[in-house]
Motif scaffolding. Structure first.
Motif, short mmCIF file in Angstrom:
data_model
loop_
_atom_site.label_atom_id
_atom_site.label_comp_id
_atom_site.label_asym_id
_atom_site.label_seq_id
_atom_site.Cartn_x
_atom_site.Cartn_y
_atom_site.Cartn_z
N ARG A 22 0.85 -1.19 0.00
CA ARG A 22 0.00 0.00 0.00
C ARG A 22 0.88 1.24 0.00
N GLN A 23 0.52 2.17 -0.86
CA GLN A 23 1.32 3.38 -1.01
C GLN A 23 1.47 4.11 0.32
N GLY A 24 2.69 4.18 0.82
CA GLY A 24 2.95 4.88 2.07
C GLY A 24 2.44 4.18 3.30
N GLY A 25 1.94 2.93 3.13
CA GLY A 25 1.34 2.25 4.27
C GLY A 25 1.92 0.90 4.61
N GLY A 26 2.97 0.49 3.90
CA GLY A 26 3.61 -0.77 4.22
C GLY A 26 3.14 -1.93 3.35
#
Length: 254
Positions: free
Chosen positions: A67-71
């Motif tokens: 997830r973009q920017g979420g790990g």
């Protein structure tokens, strides 16, 4: 005689296999976030590029999602090989609920057996927590929470069985089984006097598991589900009798 050079596995392949094993055995659950790359690299004692290559390969296989920017996460729908319309279709056919109960006899009975045989102290601690959650939900009268707690309890028992095929089957059937549990509770609550017996039977399964008594755990599981099945059959017969009586009244009025 010609000898073939043995190919040494790439480090990233070894990491990939270890992560696959963690997903398969349920240590990494569907929807769970992986630790940051720095922590994972340190845990596996590998370089971050090798770790990143393994993660990218697992993404390509559909086991992980970034997830973009979420790990990075384990795919949340990893185990759901049964499509969503199937639970709804089964829900519209009451006789299928008894088929599911029979299936639960097989799955839950063998899971209880192997959980008692192979479970660790950590497994039993989680099972105990889930068992308490069922009691709490029942006291609050929240049927949705109670059904969810029963499913989490069964997942904990099946994980304690340490059989990845059994765990896969349970997770695949999760939506249907949870719906079956929810519908059963709706009917069982029509007879409040039997709820204590249902809880007592479930407690017998739990006690046998943590006492490491496989045969008793399996037998208790079968008694638990057989009791529920008998109550539901009795309620079904009552419903049939009421419908028959209503038809007779309507015929007389006509």
């Amino acid at each position: 005689m010609a000898y073939h050079k043995i190919r040494q596995p790439k480090l990233s392949d070894v990491i990939e296999q270890q992560l696959e094993h963690l997903i398969l055995e349920g240590t990494l659950s569907p929807g769970e976030q992986l630790p940051p790359e720095r922590e994972l690299a340190k845990e596996f004692d590998v370089s971050r590029p090798s770790l990143r290559e393994a993660i990218q390969s697992l993404e390509a296989k559909g086991l992980l999602t970034r997830r973009q920017g979420g790990g990075t996460f384990v795919k949340s729908n990893l185990w759901q090989s049964f499509i969503d319309p199937l639970p709804a279709l089964l829900a519209d056919h009451p006789e299928s609920q008894f088929d599911l109960l029979e299936t639960r006899h097989a799955l839950e009975g063998i899971a209880a057996y192997y959980a008692a045989l192979r479970g660790t102290d950590q497994d039993f601690s989680r099972i105990r927590d889930c068992h308490l959650q069922i009691a709490n939900a029942q006291q609050n009268g929240d049927l949705d929470a109670e059904a969810e707690a029963v499913m989490q309890y069964q997942i904990a028992v099946t994980e304690a069985a340490h059989n990845v095929v059994l765990l896969h089957l349970l997770r695949c059937m999760g939506p249907m089984l949870k719906q079956n549990v929810r519908q059963n509770f709706e009917l069982l609550h029509l007879r409040h006097e039997v709820l204590a017996n249902v809880s007592s039977h479930r407690a017998e399964v739990f006690t046998a598991i943590v006492a490491r008594q496989p045969e008793k755990a399996r037998e208790a599981s079968h008694r638990h589900l057989a009791f529920i099945e008998e109550i539901l059959l009795d309620l079904s017969r009552e419903q049939t009798r009421r419908e028959r009586s209503l038809r007779r009244l309507q015929q007389r009025r006509e």
